[in-house]
Design a protein around this motif. Sequence first.
Motif, PDB file in Angstrom:
ATOM      1  N   TYR A 589       0.817  -1.181  -0.027  1.00 61.45           N
ATOM      2  CA  TYR A 589      -0.186  -0.062   0.028  1.00 61.45           C
ATOM      3  C   TYR A 589       0.917   1.209  -0.062  1.00 61.45           C
ATOM      4  CZ  TYR A 589       0.768  -0.482   5.149  1.00 61.45           C
ATOM      5  OH  TYR A 589       1.367  -0.652   6.259  1.00 61.45           O
ATOM      6  N   ARG A 590       0.412   2.191  -0.538  1.00 63.48           N
ATOM      7  CA  ARG A 590       1.252   3.526  -0.727  1.00 63.48           C
ATOM      8  C   ARG A 590      -0.045   4.817  -0.533  1.00 63.48           C
ATOM      9  NH1 ARG A 590       4.114   2.689  -5.952  1.00 63.48           N
ATOM     10  NH2 ARG A 590       4.391   0.752  -5.119  1.00 63.48           N
ATOM     11  N   SER A 592      -1.601   8.032  -1.950  1.00 64.03           N
ATOM     12  CA  SER A 592      -2.041   8.583  -3.266  1.00 64.03           C
ATOM     13  C   SER A 592      -1.366   9.896  -3.315  1.00 64.03           C
ATOM     14  CB  SER A 592      -3.678   8.710  -3.306  1.00 64.03           C
ATOM     15  OG  SER A 592      -4.089   9.084  -4.322  1.00 64.03           O
ATOM     16  N   SER A 608      -6.061  -0.878  -6.178  1.00 65.36           N
ATOM     17  CA  SER A 608      -5.693  -0.888  -7.398  1.00 65.36           C
ATOM     18  C   SER A 608      -5.133  -2.093  -8.083  1.00 65.36           C
ATOM     19  CB  SER A 608      -4.622   0.318  -7.589  1.00 65.36           C
ATOM     20  OG  SER A 608      -3.385  -0.040  -6.968  1.00 65.36           O
ATOM     21  N   ASP A 611      -0.796  -1.225  -8.061  1.00 67.60           N
ATOM     22  CA  ASP A 611       0.242  -0.713  -7.176  1.00 67.60           C
ATOM     23  C   ASP A 611      -0.453  -1.155  -5.696  1.00 67.60           C
ATOM     24  OD1 ASP A 611       1.513   0.824  -8.977  1.00 67.60           O
ATOM     25  OD2 ASP A 611       0.054   2.055  -9.085  1.00 67.60           O
ATOM     26  N   LYS A 614      -3.874   1.778  -2.461  1.00 68.31           N
ATOM     27  CA  LYS A 614      -3.579   3.357  -2.400  1.00 68.31           C
ATOM     28  C   LYS A 614      -4.389   4.002  -1.291  1.00 68.31           C
ATOM     29  CE  LYS A 614      -1.888   4.320  -7.096  1.00 68.31           C
ATOM     30  NZ  LYS A 614      -1.899   5.050  -8.297  1.00 68.31           N
TER      31      LYS A 614
END
Length: 724
Positions: A589-590, A592, A608, A611, A614
């Motif tokens: 996870y990152r 946005s 997503s 990726d 998010k």
Amino acid sequence: MDVIESNFPKYDDEGKALVRKAYEIAEKALASQTRGNGRPFIEHPLNVAKIAADEIGLPAECIAAVFLHEASRMQPDCDIKSGGNFGQDIYTIVDGLNKISTIKPKDTRLEAELYKKLIVSYSTDPRVTVLKLADRLEVMRSLEIFPKLSRERKILETLMLYIPLAHQLGLYNMKSEMEDIYFRHAEPEQYRAITNKLKATEKDRQALMTQFIEPLKQKLSDAGIKYKLKIRTKTAYSIWRKMQKQKVPFEGVYDVFAIRFIIDCDTDRETEHALCWKVFSYVTEEYEPDTARLRDWISNPKPNGYESLHITVRNSDNVYLEVQIRTARMDEMAENGLASHWSYKGIRHEATLDRWLVSVRNILEHSGSPKDSESEGDTLPKPPSNEIFVFTPTGELRKLPAGATVLDFAFDIHSNLGIKCTGGKVNGKAVPIKEKLATGDIVEIMSGKNQKPSPDWLNFVVTSKARTKIRQKLSEAEFMKAAEGKELLARRMKNWKMELSDEIMAVLMKKFQYKTVNAFYAAIGDGTLDISDMKELISGISSGGPATEAERPQDQTGGDQPKKKTWTAKGSADDILVIDAKNLKNLDYRMSKCCNPVYGDDVFGFVSIKDGIKIHRISCPNAARLMEMYPYRIQKVRWSDNPGTSSFQTSLKVTAAHEPSVINDIIDTVNIFKTSIRSFNVNENGRNGTYEIALKLSVPSNLELDKVISRIRAAKNVIKVSRG
């Protein structure tokens, strides 16, 4: 199927024929007219007519009047009687609508009571007011087609004139929708945050309603009570107002929604009241009631006709719920106000219609209480406290910051008018240039060709445009005086057979306490400094005599001079996110990049394809689209209890007055807190006299970010701060 058949199917053949005749007249009269989006203008009256018919329930006569009004308003030469005799009632309504359309907001100074009095004086039929509200609702729904200035004017008119009218007439659906449209344009980020939270919690509300009714089903069935159950969710605007008033977050508003019983029964009052109280007893037997919050508007209906029982109860999970109990007739009244008494059958003089007309007339002629709203806590919108809205003599609306003066208004119209401003007339009364303005004022500027700006003007103007132009003119005047002073001093020095060296100039400026060469020369030019007084001093300096240590210039390269602060933008490292997200199944996870959430923000996860998950802020501009199109990919996440040593990147947008010190002030402010600047870009807006500053910051949490925003917002010359 023709236009009338498809848009007004509920009317009988006689009603449709009447509407069709009026529509054909309007279609012909408006054939060459278009709206701001290029579409045929006939769409406007058609949409207004649909609102009046479907959402308010007005008869065919009123719908015909809408078309005839637009035809005669846009084409005064149009003969609305050419299609046949429509009857005196319709012509009376058309005449009233035409008269109201001539009212300009400046005539009422944006005061709802004055506007209401004009409506009463211009119309003998109260249905005119309801049709005017339908017209304004259609305009608000179509705001995007209007240019910016016109759009802002219509939003303000709606806020101060039409919403109070809809409120007093009990047209709560119209009032609520206009409030939300106003809110969406006035506070877009707050609107997104609240509407997205409502979407995110919709399933929870449905589950709570299902859980609530389960233990009551059998009792209601055994009693033979037929009912519908629906959730009434507060509007985004109402929730925001409550958050502001109670100083609580979204989660702190306990009556975000109400569970509403709508009982199907005969419309005699005795039966209605008995059944409502019976349902009330079942609810309070099953759930613990808060009797302090009981609202009995059945025994004592509101002046606008509203009837309902409200009670707040608590379930076994300690969750508070608002329950509303009413019959189908009462619900129709609550949704559409007194207008709901009018039937589609076109009966012209039934008793309920007569009562409605009398009631509406009474409401229009007498001020209703602002507390008469559908539920306690609902309040009318208030104009922004940091802005005022004033008119030119021709009726053009101008927006200015609170505290703006006649001089600010003059500069807002045109810079040259501001420079020559000698005073003004506010609502016909002569006032000085420093007179403060109020919303609704009609302002006329007085000017004089010999007027010149004074430094004193800077002490009372508040707009950045006025301050910038005044400084610019004062600077130009100083340069002209400085040129005269420089020439005068040069002549005297030549007569004295002396030379004006840099050392002599520095000592003179120190002696007479001038910070700039221009200011020193200007003082000579306007006679503030007498050159004769300088001769002895200059002579002494030239001979190496009387220049004391205090008068000698300090070494320009020495340590006594303060060094200018320098700053260099640094590149950004990858953010480290510390978040406890349940059931992520080891997915990556990152953060946005479209909304840059930081620790403590209200967030959600979006799964997503490439990726992982998010993380978005709930107020992200993309949140509503993601929730609506991909609800199955929305993941609930929450922050860990401690952010640890993580830092998060975010951005700020700052609008500030064109002042040399403002940039250093912002940088110094950021450095006070546990934040660091990653980039800093400044664009100069010469038209508005402002800086548009974009900052990228690294912050540990939204708490620290809020401190930074609050401190920057309070800084001198800062106009606006928002997250990017």
